[in-house]
Design an enzyme around this catalytic site. Structure first.
Site, PDB file in Angstrom:
ATOM      1  N   HIS A 255     -18.196 -88.515   4.579  1.00  0.00           N
ATOM      2  CA  HIS A 255     -19.427 -87.862   5.000  1.00  0.00           C
ATOM      3  C   HIS A 255     -19.896 -88.455   6.330  1.00  0.00           C
ATOM      4  O   HIS A 255     -20.644 -87.811   7.069  1.00  0.00           O
ATOM      5  CB  HIS A 255     -20.536 -88.052   3.959  1.00  0.00           C
ATOM      6  CG  HIS A 255     -20.276 -87.361   2.669  1.00  0.00           C
ATOM      7  ND1 HIS A 255     -19.532 -87.928   1.662  1.00  0.00           N
ATOM      8  CD2 HIS A 255     -20.654 -86.133   2.211  1.00  0.00           C
ATOM      9  CE1 HIS A 255     -19.468 -87.093   0.644  1.00  0.00           C
ATOM     10  NE2 HIS A 255     -20.146 -86.001   0.947  1.00  0.00           N
ATOM     11  N   ASP A 328     -12.853 -79.627   2.091  1.00  0.00           N
ATOM     12  CA  ASP A 328     -14.097 -80.316   1.770  1.00  0.00           C
ATOM     13  C   ASP A 328     -15.146 -79.788   2.757  1.00  0.00           C
ATOM     14  O   ASP A 328     -14.815 -79.069   3.704  1.00  0.00           O
ATOM     15  CB  ASP A 328     -13.923 -81.827   1.889  1.00  0.00           C
ATOM     16  CG  ASP A 328     -14.925 -82.605   1.030  1.00  0.00           C
ATOM     17  OD1 ASP A 328     -15.917 -82.003   0.590  1.00  0.00           O
ATOM     18  OD2 ASP A 328     -14.713 -83.811   0.809  1.00  0.00           O
TER      19      ASP A 328
END
Length: 623
Positions: A255, A328
Site C-alpha cells: 500500500h 490488487d
C-alpha cells in the site's frame, strides 16, 4: 457457495426499458427498471438452460468496444445509504449507468484506525440500487478475509486466517468458506477476495502476518484448498487466491511502496507458489496479483501486476490457470508511485490482468485502454478475451436470471446462531499456550491479578468483550482498558494504581493495517509492558493478533497467542486463562529465538464439562 440456500427475489432480466434520465441518481421517482420485472416462464427457462459461454457471447455481441473495456473495471462503494446528491454517489452512478463498468468492490470508511461498517440491509439495498442502473449485471466483490464481518456489521465474526491453522484442522477453513459464501450472496456479493495464499515466513511482514494461514506451504495449501471447497459447496460464489506471486516474504507494505521477493525459482516453486498451485487444483475462480517484483523471474523490476513474465508466462502458461486474473488495488502506492492511471491500466492488461481493481480514476483508466486499442498497442481481441471471462463469471453466478437480492431475507441469512457457534469453536481451538513458566495458566489468583488490556485506538472497541468476560468471572476485577494514544502520564498512572497486584495479565492487541508499516505495539505501550515485567511479578502476556510479539518481550513468564483481534478471540482468551476450555493450539509460525513451528502446550478443559460443547455467546448477533 454454502450448502444453505436462501431466497432471492423473483426478479429476472427482461428487455431493457431505460428509465428517464432525470430520475437516475436523484431523489425523484424513476420507472421500475426492467431488471425488476418478471419475464415469461418460457423465456426464463430458455435463459436458464443457456451455458455461461452462450450468455457471455450474447452480452458481448451487444456491446460497443468501450463497453467491453469498461467491463474490466471495478470501482469502490462503502455500502451505506447514500445521499443521492453527493458528489461521490453521482460519480459512481455515472460509472455504472453511463460508462457501464463491470463491477463494484465493497470497502469501509475508516475513522482513525477503526473501520466504520454498514449493516447488512444497507449493503443489500445499495447493491440492488446499483444493479437497477446497470445495463449488464454488476459483479460485486469484497475482501471478506474474516467472513463478511470484515466489511459488514452484524455478520458472522470469524478470526484471522492464522487462527484457523493453529487448530490443525482444515475443516475449520471449509466451514468458514461455506458460511462466508452464504452470507456474501445474501448481501449481493458474488466475488470473495479470499483465501490468502501467502506463506508468511517473514516475521517482519507488516501487511500479511495473521492474514496468512502460516509459514508452512503445506499448511497454507491445505487451508486454501479447504476454504475453496467449502465456498463452492453450495450456492455459486467466486473465490480468489491472493497475492500472486506471494506476499509473505516481504517487509514492505505494498500500500506504501512496491515490494521485492529475492528468492530464486526453486525457492519460489517450493514455498511461495505451492499454495497457488493447490488453489488452481481446487478450482479457484480467480487469482489476485501483487505489486511485488521478482527479479529472478522478471529482471526488469516490474511489479507482478504489470509483468507479462509472471502473469502470462508463469501463471497462465506454466501453471495453466484459466480463470480471472484481478489486480490488487491500482490505487496503492506500489503502483501509483511510478505510473499514471491510464498507463498502469494498459500495462496490467498487457501483462495478463483481466480485471482492473480500483483504479484511482476509472474514467482515466478506461480512456487509457481505449487509446491503447486505437494506437494498436492493445488489440480488440485482447480486450474481448478478458471481457468474455468477466461475463462468463457473471453468468456462472446466475446474474442473467436474477441480479437482485431479497432485502427482507438478509437478516435471516447472516449471523445465525449456528454460524456464531462455528466461529467461536474456531477461536477456542486456536488458542496457543507457547510458554507457561510457574504454571501461571490457568490463573490461580485472579482476585489479586491486574488485567491490562492494550487496545489500539480510542475509537476502537477492542477489549470491551474481554472486560465483560473478566467481570463475569471476577466481580470487581482490576481491569485497565487502555488505548495507544494515551499520554505517558495516564499510562504511568495505570501502572502505579496496580503496583500492589500479585500477578499481571497483559492482553495486547496488534492488528495488521494498511499504510501503517509495522505490526508492533503502538505508542508508549512497549515501555508499559516492560515496566510490568521489570516488577519481577508473574506476567502472562496474551497476543491478541501478531503472534511474534514475544520477540519484543522475551522475559514474559507465560505467553499465549490467539492470532486475532476479533471479539470471539477475546472470549476464547478469557476462557483459556480461567481453564474453561481445553487449550490445544499449535504455532503455525516460528517465533525467532523464542518458539518453534508447532510449539504449543496442551491443557485439559474442566473435568465437569469434558465432552460438552462450551456455551456460546452471540457477539454482535442480529436481532
Amino acid at each position: 457457495m454454502s450448502s444453505c440456500l436462501f431466497s432471492l427475489s423473483a426478479a429476472v432480466p427482461a428487455k431493457k426499458v431505460p428509465a428517464k434520465k432525470a430520475a437516475v441518481g436523484t431523489g425523484r421517482a424513476a420507472r421500475k427498471p426492467a431488471s425488476a420485472r418478471v419475464i415469461p416462464k418460457a423465456s426464463a427457462a430458455k435463459a436458464a438452460a443457456a451455458t455461461p459461454e452462450v450468455i457471455a457471447s450474447r452480452w458481448l455481441a451487444a456491446m460497443t468496444p468501450r463497453d467491453r473495456a469498461a467491463q474490466l473495471i471495478v470501482s469502490a462503494f462503502n455500502g451505506f445509504s447514500a445521499n443521492t446528491r453527493a458528489k461521490d454517489y453521482r460519480a459512481l452512478v455515472r460509472l455504472v449507468h453511463q460508462e457501464h463498468i463491470g463491477g463494484l468492490i465493497l470497502i469501509n470508511v475508516v475513522n482513525g484506525r477503526v473501520a466504520v461498517k454498514p449493516l447488512p440491509r444497507d449493503v443489500a439495498t445499495f447493491v440492488n440500487r446499483m444493479q437497477g442502473l446497470a445495463k449488464v449485471p454488476l459483479l460485486v466483490s469484497g475482501d471478506l478475509e474474516r467472513g463478511a464481518s470484515m466489511r459488514v456489521e452484524a455478520t458472522t465474526v470469524f478470526p484471522h486466517a492464522m487462527a484457523l491453522t493453529a487448530s490443525r484442522d482444515p475443516e475449520m477453513a471449509f466451514r468458514e468458506g461455506q458460511i462466508t459464501a452464504r452470507e456474501a450472496r445474501a448481501l449481493g456479493i458474488h466475488w470473495i477476495f479470499f483465501p490468502d495464499a501467502d506463506v508468511n515466513n517473514n516475521p517482519d511482514n507488516p501487511i500479511i502476518n495473521i492474514r496468512s494461514f502460516g509459514e508452512n506451504p503445506d499448511d497454507v495449501s491445505a487451508m486454501v484448498s479447504a476454504f475453496i471447497r467449502g465456498a463452492h459447496s453450495g450456492t455459486p460464489v467466486l473465490v480468489t487466491a491472493k497475492h500472486f506471486p506471494g506476499h509473505g516474504d516481504t517487509d514492505t507494505d505494498t500500500h506504501m511502496n512496491m515490494a521485492t521477493i529475492d528468492g530464486d525459482r526453486a525457492r519460489l516453486e517450493k514455498i511461495e507458489w505451492a499454495p497457488f498451485r493447490a488453489a488452481i487444483e481446487s478450482g479457484v475462480d480467480s487469482i489476485m496479483s501483487a505489486h511485488i517484483s521478482v527479479p529472478s523471474i522478471d529482471p526488469s523490476g516490474s511489479p507482478a501486476t504489470l509483468s507479462p513474465k509472471l502473469l502470462t508466462g508463469v501463471l497462465r502458461e506454466e501453471m495453466g490457470f484459466k480463470g480471472l486474473v484481478v489486480s490488487d488495488a491500482l490505487e496503492m502506492r506500489g503502483i501509483v508511485n511510478d505510473f499514471q492511471t491510464g498507463e498502469a491500466s494498459v500495462r496490467a492488461l498487457e501483462a495478463g490482468v483481466d480485471v482492473l481493481l480500483m483504479p484511482p480514476d476509472p474514467t482515466a483508466a478506461l480512456n487509457g485502454v481505449m487509446a491503447a486499442v486505437k494506437s494498436g498497442r492493445l488489440t480488440q481481441s485482447r480486450i474481448d478475451a478478458s471481457a468474455r471471462r468477466v461475463l462468463e463469471a457473471k453468468a456462472r453466478m446466475g446474474l442473467h436470471l436474477n441480479k437482485l437480492v431479497n432485502v427482507s431475507a438478509v437478516s435471516g441469512a447472516v449471523n445465525t446462531k449456528e454460524s456464531i457457534a462455528v466461529a467461536q469453536e474456531m477461536t477456542d481451538r486456536s488458542v496457543t499456550l507457547v510458554r507457561n513458566q510457574g504454571k501461571l495458566v490457568p490463573l490461580t489468583n485472579p482476585q489479586t491479578t491486574a488485567f491490562f488490556i492494550l487496545g489500539e485506538g480510542a475509537r476502537s472497541r477492542e477489549g470491551e468483550v474481554m472486560s465483560e468476560e473478566l467481570r463475569l468471572r471476577v466481580p470487581g476485577a482490576r481491569i485497565e482498558l487502555l488505548y495507544s494514544s494515551m499520554s505517558d502520564f495516564d499510562l504511568a498512572a495505570a501502572f502505579q494504581r496496580n503496583l500492589d497486584a500479585t500477578h499481571y495479565v497483559i492482553a495486547a492487541f496488534t492488528s495488521v493495517s494498511a499504510y501503517r508499516g509495522n505490526v508492533a505495539l503502538a505508542g508508549a505501550y512497549p515501555q508499559l509492558v516492560q515496566n510490568l515485567i521489570d516488577t519481577k511479578k508473574p506476567v502472562v502476556l496474551v497476543a491478541m493478533g501478531n503472534p511474534y510479539l514475544l520477540r519484543s518481550f522475551p522475559k514474559a513468564d507465560a505467553y499465549m497467542a490467539t492470532y486475532s483481534t476479533v471479539a470471539p478471540s477475546e472470549i476464547s482468551a478469557v476462557r483459556a486463562l480461567f481453564g474453561a476450555i481445553a487449550v490445544s493450539g499449535k504455532l503455525p509460525v516460528t517465533i525467532p529465538g523464542q518458539a518453534k513451528y508447532l510449539d504449543g502446550i496442551s491443557l485439559p478443559g474442566p473435568a465437569a464439562t469434558a465432552g460438552k460443547a462450551p456455551t456460546v455467546k452471540a457477539v454482535g448477533a442480529a436481532n
